[in-house]
Design a protein around this motif. Structure first.
Motif, PDB file in Angstrom:
ATOM      1  N   GLY B  13     -46.691  38.702 -16.861  1.00 31.95           N
ATOM      2  CA  GLY B  13     -46.376  38.218 -18.424  1.00 31.95           C
ATOM      3  C   GLY B  13     -44.874  37.229 -18.103  1.00 31.95           C
ATOM      4  N   LEU B  14     -44.085  37.108 -19.232  1.00 32.56           N
ATOM      5  CA  LEU B  14     -43.240  36.387 -19.447  1.00 32.56           C
ATOM      6  C   LEU B  14     -41.891  37.047 -19.819  1.00 32.56           C
ATOM      7  CD1 LEU B  14     -42.814  33.066 -18.632  1.00 32.56           C
ATOM      8  CD2 LEU B  14     -42.975  33.234 -21.401  1.00 32.56           C
ATOM      9  N   ARG B  15     -40.902  36.767 -19.187  1.00 31.55           N
ATOM     10  CA  ARG B  15     -39.581  37.299 -19.756  1.00 31.55           C
ATOM     11  C   ARG B  15     -38.721  35.983 -20.558  1.00 31.55           C
ATOM     12  NH1 ARG B  15     -35.254  41.534 -17.569  1.00 31.55           N
ATOM     13  NH2 ARG B  15     -36.918  42.600 -18.064  1.00 31.55           N
ATOM     14  N   VAL B  16     -38.582  36.175 -21.730  1.00 35.23           N
ATOM     15  CA  VAL B  16     -37.679  34.993 -22.473  1.00 35.23           C
ATOM     16  C   VAL B  16     -36.615  35.336 -23.246  1.00 35.23           C
ATOM     17  CG1 VAL B  16     -38.374  33.461 -24.643  1.00 35.23           C
ATOM     18  CG2 VAL B  16     -40.378  34.331 -23.152  1.00 35.23           C
ATOM     19  N   CYS B  17     -35.477  34.713 -22.920  1.00 35.29           N
ATOM     20  CA  CYS B  17     -34.485  34.630 -23.756  1.00 35.29           C
ATOM     21  C   CYS B  17     -34.270  33.859 -24.865  1.00 35.29           C
ATOM     22  CB  CYS B  17     -33.092  34.510 -22.742  1.00 35.29           C
ATOM     23  SG  CYS B  17     -31.668  34.442 -23.508  1.00 35.29           S
ATOM     24  N   ALA B  18     -34.186  34.354 -26.044  1.00 34.45           N
ATOM     25  CA  ALA B  18     -34.231  33.423 -27.026  1.00 34.45           C
ATOM     26  C   ALA B  18     -32.939  33.385 -27.918  1.00 34.45           C
ATOM     27  CB  ALA B  18     -35.437  33.923 -27.878  1.00 34.45           C
ATOM     28  N   VAL B  19     -32.617  32.119 -28.497  1.00 34.32           N
ATOM     29  CA  VAL B  19     -31.393  32.098 -28.930  1.00 34.32           C
ATOM     30  C   VAL B  19     -31.577  31.452 -30.602  1.00 34.32           C
ATOM     31  CG1 VAL B  19     -28.962  30.903 -29.197  1.00 34.32           C
ATOM     32  CG2 VAL B  19     -29.883  31.645 -26.964  1.00 34.32           C
ATOM     33  N   THR B  24     -21.031  31.271 -36.057  1.00 37.31           N
ATOM     34  CA  THR B  24     -20.608  32.289 -36.909  1.00 37.31           C
ATOM     35  C   THR B  24     -21.561  33.610 -36.682  1.00 37.31           C
ATOM     36  OG1 THR B  24     -19.778  31.252 -38.784  1.00 37.31           O
ATOM     37  CG2 THR B  24     -20.022  33.497 -39.149  1.00 37.31           C
ATOM     38  N   ARG B  25     -22.496  33.637 -36.436  1.00 43.25           N
ATOM     39  CA  ARG B  25     -23.736  34.450 -36.027  1.00 43.25           C
ATOM     40  C   ARG B  25     -24.621  33.696 -35.010  1.00 43.25           C
ATOM     41  NH1 ARG B  25     -22.435  38.722 -38.651  1.00 43.25           N
ATOM     42  NH2 ARG B  25     -24.412  39.836 -38.158  1.00 43.25           N
ATOM     43  N   CYS B  26     -24.608  34.126 -33.968  1.00 46.74           N
ATOM     44  CA  CYS B  26     -25.609  33.679 -32.853  1.00 46.74           C
ATOM     45  C   CYS B  26     -26.334  34.744 -32.236  1.00 46.74           C
ATOM     46  CB  CYS B  26     -24.741  32.973 -31.616  1.00 46.74           C
ATOM     47  SG  CYS B  26     -26.019  32.055 -30.395  1.00 46.74           S
ATOM     48  N   GLY B  27     -27.686  34.758 -32.460  1.00 48.54           N
ATOM     49  CA  GLY B  27     -28.589  35.946 -32.305  1.00 48.54           C
ATOM     50  C   GLY B  27     -29.154  35.639 -30.833  1.00 48.54           C
ATOM     51  N   ILE B  28     -29.120  36.347 -29.745  1.00 43.70           N
ATOM     52  CA  ILE B  28     -29.550  36.392 -28.554  1.00 43.70           C
ATOM     53  C   ILE B  28     -30.559  37.402 -28.266  1.00 43.70           C
ATOM     54  CG2 ILE B  28     -28.909  35.884 -26.176  1.00 43.70           C
ATOM     55  CD1 ILE B  28     -26.034  34.981 -26.917  1.00 43.70           C
ATOM     56  N   ALA B  29     -31.908  37.108 -27.843  1.00 45.55           N
ATOM     57  CA  ALA B  29     -32.666  38.420 -27.508  1.00 45.55           C
ATOM     58  C   ALA B  29     -33.383  38.120 -26.448  1.00 45.55           C
ATOM     59  CB  ALA B  29     -33.449  38.390 -28.583  1.00 45.55           C
ATOM     60  N   VAL B  30     -33.645  39.222 -25.662  1.00 49.36           N
ATOM     61  CA  VAL B  30     -34.525  39.097 -24.218  1.00 49.36           C
ATOM     62  C   VAL B  30     -35.862  39.736 -24.535  1.00 49.36           C
ATOM     63  CG1 VAL B  30     -34.707  39.573 -21.874  1.00 49.36           C
ATOM     64  CG2 VAL B  30     -32.362  38.584 -22.835  1.00 49.36           C
ATOM     65  N   VAL B  31     -36.786  39.318 -24.447  1.00 51.92           N
ATOM     66  CA  VAL B  31     -38.135  40.000 -24.734  1.00 51.92           C
ATOM     67  C   VAL B  31     -38.852  39.670 -23.627  1.00 51.92           C
ATOM     68  CG1 VAL B  31     -40.068  40.027 -26.432  1.00 51.92           C
ATOM     69  CG2 VAL B  31     -37.766  39.733 -27.071  1.00 51.92           C
ATOM     70  N   ASP B  32     -39.640  40.960 -23.164  1.00 47.51           N
ATOM     71  CA  ASP B  32     -40.804  40.747 -22.085  1.00 47.51           C
ATOM     72  C   ASP B  32     -42.262  40.793 -22.965  1.00 47.51           C
ATOM     73  OD1 ASP B  32     -39.117  40.856 -19.957  1.00 47.51           O
ATOM     74  OD2 ASP B  32     -39.445  43.020 -19.592  1.00 47.51           O
ATOM     75  N   ILE B  33     -43.020  39.616 -22.643  1.00 45.88           N
ATOM     76  CA  ILE B  33     -44.195  39.337 -23.163  1.00 45.88           C
ATOM     77  C   ILE B  33     -45.247  39.412 -22.122  1.00 45.88           C
ATOM     78  CG2 ILE B  33     -45.588  37.970 -24.688  1.00 45.88           C
ATOM     79  CD1 ILE B  33     -41.933  37.375 -24.891  1.00 45.88           C
ATOM     80  N   ALA B  34     -45.931  40.548 -22.139  1.00 42.11           N
ATOM     81  CA  ALA B  34     -47.121  40.677 -21.206  1.00 42.11           C
ATOM     82  C   ALA B  34     -48.332  39.686 -21.725  1.00 42.11           C
ATOM     83  CB  ALA B  34     -47.611  41.971 -21.311  1.00 42.11           C
ATOM     84  N   ALA B  35     -49.131  39.263 -20.368  1.00 48.95           N
ATOM     85  CA  ALA B  35     -50.459  38.394 -20.591  1.00 48.95           C
ATOM     86  C   ALA B  35     -51.230  38.854 -21.484  1.00 48.95           C
ATOM     87  CB  ALA B  35     -51.135  38.119 -19.153  1.00 48.95           C
ATOM     88  N   ASN B  36     -51.216  40.064 -22.107  1.00 53.22           N
ATOM     89  CA  ASN B  36     -51.974  40.549 -23.242  1.00 53.22           C
ATOM     90  C   ASN B  36     -51.373  40.576 -24.388  1.00 53.22           C
ATOM     91  OD1 ASN B  36     -50.360  42.646 -23.186  1.00 53.22           O
ATOM     92  ND2 ASN B  36     -51.928  44.280 -22.997  1.00 53.22           N
ATOM     93  N   ARG B  37     -50.235  39.587 -24.509  1.00 54.20           N
ATOM     94  CA  ARG B  37     -49.409  39.423 -25.697  1.00 54.20           C
ATOM     95  C   ARG B  37     -48.533  40.598 -25.915  1.00 54.20           C
ATOM     96  NH1 ARG B  37     -51.485  34.543 -28.876  1.00 54.20           N
ATOM     97  NH2 ARG B  37     -51.013  35.846 -30.628  1.00 54.20           N
ATOM     98  N   LYS B  38     -48.380  41.676 -25.580  1.00 51.26           N
ATOM     99  CA  LYS B  38     -48.026  42.601 -26.012  1.00 51.26           C
ATOM    100  C   LYS B  38     -46.382  42.484 -25.573  1.00 51.26           C
ATOM    101  CE  LYS B  38     -48.275  47.660 -25.787  1.00 51.26           C
ATOM    102  NZ  LYS B  38     -48.080  48.009 -27.095  1.00 51.26           N
ATOM    103  N   ALA B  39     -45.478  42.687 -26.771  1.00 55.62           N
ATOM    104  CA  ALA B  39     -43.981  42.399 -26.534  1.00 55.62           C
ATOM    105  C   ALA B  39     -43.143  43.562 -26.254  1.00 55.62           C
ATOM    106  CB  ALA B  39     -43.717  41.536 -27.602  1.00 55.62           C
ATOM    107  N   ARG B  40     -42.189  43.524 -25.631  1.00 59.86           N
ATOM    108  CA  ARG B  40     -41.269  44.713 -25.391  1.00 59.86           C
ATOM    109  C   ARG B  40     -39.900  44.213 -25.583  1.00 59.86           C
ATOM    110  NH1 ARG B  40     -38.320  47.420 -21.483  1.00 59.86           N
ATOM    111  NH2 ARG B  40     -38.450  45.753 -19.871  1.00 59.86           N
ATOM    112  N   LEU B  41     -39.034  44.726 -26.456  1.00 57.49           N
ATOM    113  CA  LEU B  41     -37.731  44.182 -26.359  1.00 57.49           C
ATOM    114  C   LEU B  41     -36.802  44.826 -25.457  1.00 57.49           C
ATOM    115  CD1 LEU B  41     -35.402  42.834 -28.257  1.00 57.49           C
ATOM    116  CD2 LEU B  41     -35.061  44.969 -29.326  1.00 57.49           C
ATOM    117  N   VAL B  42     -36.150  43.964 -24.483  1.00 57.67           N
ATOM    118  CA  VAL B  42     -35.230  44.391 -23.513  1.00 57.67           C
ATOM    119  C   VAL B  42     -33.862  44.659 -24.062  1.00 57.67           C
ATOM    120  CG1 VAL B  42     -34.182  43.566 -21.129  1.00 57.67           C
ATOM    121  CG2 VAL B  42     -36.829  43.008 -21.930  1.00 57.67           C
TER     122      VAL B  42
END
Lengths: 214, 214
Positions: B13-19, B24-42
């Motif tokens: 899969g892919l580990r994505v850091c998204a911003v 004032t408010r900057c959201g930063i998320a790290v999510v693992d997305i498997a090849a089958n599109r399943k997503a897990r919040l890191v």
């Protein structure tokens, strides 16, 4: 920490690193301005990349150059052109990103940033907020006492920003960004030289720019 | 160099850091997305500062957090919201500066950046490019299989950007910024899944956004 406040290079003056931000052409100038307002060009460069390059690579060039120059020249202040969304050119977002990268590079070294509108810069070096590129280049050449205009051609804007910041109050520890726009009201509170309640030409232009940005 | 390309954390899969950029408010998320599109919040965080703080300090918070998180989580890609000057809010310039700082932080670690329009993100996670905040939060909660919406509330947008990037092509090594906007024409050249010449809903919205930005 490389910058110990006050003036690291000129005993009673100010060393300013100024950035005319852009992704394709980013002007970076270092200028020493003495307490008597005399200006000396330390170094100037224009860096950039083609619009076909990935945005990360394009910003990395500015990031790396700023890191390098700030370490090498240890300026007292950073001065950057303040943009308004109203400028609304196709490249305005990239220009803003470039300015953010430059300001963050300075912040990492505890170098405070001053933001100046194009009108303020023009007014400070030419006396007119609507001066054209040619006038700015001519005045920058004269102010620096150069025999020929600074090279590369786009460098004049960055140099003008540095001079404008120092002349406008940077030499006296003023004119630094404090989050809010440095409004004429706030500026006049500090500028006893100009008399309380009086707006200079630059301040009037600033006020107009500020109004347009609202 | 912390990122060796491919997928550092998920075997296929892919580990994505998204911003979701902002001062004032900057959201930063790290999510693992498997090849089958399943997503897990890191991990996810919202950082920021009051508008009265100097711009250098405000950008430094984002710069430092990005540096820290990119080193800690070693994502494969960065995904950031692409902005247009037409959004023209009073804060758009600061938002662009914040995004520039995030992209440069990733570039320093050789992590490539993908830019997504808000419409693309909304379309990817909700099926509608005009979905509201509530819908996005509901879908992100469902996609991640969480019992309650992610906290803080503003975090959902950053998470949605990560998921949208992976689903949109990031999993297959596509969707990375190549300087120019990834136009529907260019995207369809690579997306045989969607058939040549056919535009998805997201691509149509993209095209409209691109046209507006011209």
């Amino acid at each position: 920490m490389v910058n110990q406040g006050g003036s690291s290079q000129t005993s009673t003056g100010l060393r300013v690193c100024a950035v005319d931000p852009g992704l394709t052409r980013c002007g970076i100038a270092v200028v020493d301005i003495a307490a008597n307002r005399k200006a000396r060009l330390v170094d100037v460069v224009v860096v950039g990349s083609p619009s076909t390059d990935p945005i990360g690579d394009r910003l990395a060039i500015i990031d790396a150059t700023m890191d390098d120059w700030l370490a090498k020249y240890q300026p007292d202040h950073l001065a950057v052109e303040r943009m308004f969304a109203q400028h609304n050119t196709p490249t305005i977002m990239g220009t803003a990103q470039a300015s953010g990268v430059a300001i963050a590079a300075a912040a990492r070294k505890n170098i405070p940033a001053a933001l100046l509108t194009p009108s303020e810069v023009k007014a400070a070096v030419t006396g007119s907020g609507s001066a054209d590129k040619k006038q700015i280049t001519a005045m920058v050449t004269r102010i620096l006492g150069l025999a020929t205009p600074p090279k590369p051609a786009d460098a004049a804007d960055a140099i003008a920003i540095a001079i404008a910041h120092a002349w406008r109050g940077g030499l006296f520890g003023r004119g630094l960004d404090t989050g809010k726009l440095t409004s004429p009201a706030k500026a006049s509170k500090f500028s006893s030289r100009q008399g309380q309640g009086h707006l200079t030409a630059a301040q009037q232009l600033w006020l107009a720019a500020e109004r347009r940005a609202k």
